[in-house]
Design an enzyme around this catalytic site. Structure first.
Site, PDB file in Angstrom:
ATOM      1  N   GLY A 152       0.802  -1.220   0.000  1.00  8.10           N
ATOM      2  CA  GLY A 152       0.000   0.000   0.000  1.00  8.10           C
ATOM      3  C   GLY A 152       0.836   1.270   0.000  1.00  8.10           C
ATOM      4  CB  VAL A 153      -0.256   4.836   0.331  1.00 10.17           C
ATOM      5  CG1 VAL A 153       0.427   6.196   0.399  1.00 10.17           C
ATOM      6  CG2 VAL A 153      -1.326   4.838  -0.753  1.00 10.17           C
ATOM      7  CE  LYS A 179      -5.339   5.685  10.953  1.00  5.19           C
ATOM      8  NZ  LYS A 179      -4.179   6.584  10.714  1.00  5.19           N
ATOM      9  NE  ARG A 189      -4.645   5.812  19.193  1.00  9.19           N
ATOM     10  CZ  ARG A 189      -3.860   6.817  19.564  1.00  9.19           C
ATOM     11  NH1 ARG A 189      -4.081   7.436  20.708  1.00  9.19           N
ATOM     12  NH2 ARG A 189      -2.874   7.237  18.790  1.00  9.19           N
TER      13      ARG A 189
END
Length: 326
Positions: A17-18, A136, A140
């Site tokens: 990926g990037v 995200k 967490r």
């Protein structure tokens, strides 16, 4: 977790990926070398990128082909490794939750780096409401509530300078752009607001440094806020002008109030560009800045400079122009 186990057998998800390819390159280039480096990739990617996969194998990278959504495939892959690094993209970020659960149950995995690279999702109280942060934040939350036996590190890098320092096309140009061919720039705010940036190469450099830095007892999850340099849009422009002959560029500005208006409209329309507006607004408001950075905690590895990043941006645009891509 009184002692800090050594990450030596590294399994990387999202390696093609990037940002994953930059992380993988630094893992391969690391001296001294890690005992084992592997990537987990899908059958489709392995087939589509067969030449690239072949070259990785020639460089000593082990390639595990499987389905990231298969518990059996992931558990089997974990058997040969002790450290997991995730570079999964924003659209599949929740895939990390089962990966973490399986890692927690694994007899071999002791260290996990979630895909945290980029804007700090818990910078301050307002972060909880930012739409691009939501997935995200779920990861967490899962770690806080369910993962107690892994060494977790959040490597928070801020925006990638390779993307911030360069030409943006279409509507995104309003969020800031540096057009080498046209010698034109759009700067956020008044151009003097500081932003902390990390080059894509340095994400890998800093991650390798973090892998080699032992945990303090009871420090997990460990949050490392690192960067390559802190600068302003005006300083970036000045460096572009210096490297392109010294001639002054044509400059316009997008005030933060205007950026908020564009963001609101895009959100109401469900336009994907809203994410770009939101992130650039956060950066323009100072949401990447800290009194201290944590580079020193991981040995202060050598990182790239603004001058180097601008030079690369100029070279990219000149190369694209010469090849007819622009």
């Amino acid at each position: 977790m009184a002692t800090s186990p050594v990450p030596s057998k590294i399994l990387l998800f999202g390696a093609t990926g990037v940002i994953g390819k930059f992380i993988l390159e630094q893992l391969i280039e690391a001296k001294p070398a890690f005992e084992k480096i592997g990537i987990f990739t899908s059958p489709g990617t392995a087939e589509k990128k067969a030449d690239a996969i072949k070259k990785l194998k020639e460089r000593g990278v082990e390639v595990v082909v499987g389905d990231v959504n298969s518990e059996e495939d992931v558990k089997k892959a974990y058997e040969a490794y002790n450290t997991v690094i995730s570079a999964l993209g924003r659209s599949v970020i929740l895939t990390q939750i089962p990966l973490l659960t399986l890692a927690s149950a694994s007899p071999t995995i002791h260290t996990f780096y979630p895909s945290e690279y980029g804007t700090d999702i818990e910078y301050d109280a307002s972060s909880a409401a930012e739409k691009p942060h939501q997935l995200k934040l779920q990861v967490r939350k899962h770690i806080r509530e369910h993962i107690a036996n892994l060494h977790i590190t959040y490597l928070v890098t801020g925006p990638y300078s390779d993307l911030f320092i360069g030409k943006m096309g279409g509507a995104a140009a309003a969020t800031g752009t540096f057009d080498v061919a046209g010698k034109k720039a759009v700067l956020l705010g008044n151009g003097e607001g500081e932003v902390s940036l990390t080059t894509m190469r340095d994400v890998g450099v800093l991650l390798v440094a973090a892998l080699r830095t032992p945990y303090a007892p009871s420090s997990s999850p460990r949050v490392l806020k690192v960067n390559s340099f802190t600068t302003t849009p005006a300083a970036i422009l000045a460096e572009f002008e210096r490297q392109t002959g010294g001639e002054k560029w044509d400059v316009t500005y997008t005030e933060l109030g205007e950026l908020r208006r564009l963001e609101k409209e895009a959100l109401e329309k469900g336009d994907p560009i809203a994410t770009v507006y939101t992130l650039r607004r956060i950066w323009g408001e100072g949401g990447t800045l800290y009194k201290e950075r944590d580079n020193g905690r991981v040995g202060e590895p050598e990182v790239e400079t603004l001058e180097e990043q601008v030079r690369k941006a100029v070279e990219r645009e000149v190369s694209a122009f010469q090849s007819g891509e622009l």
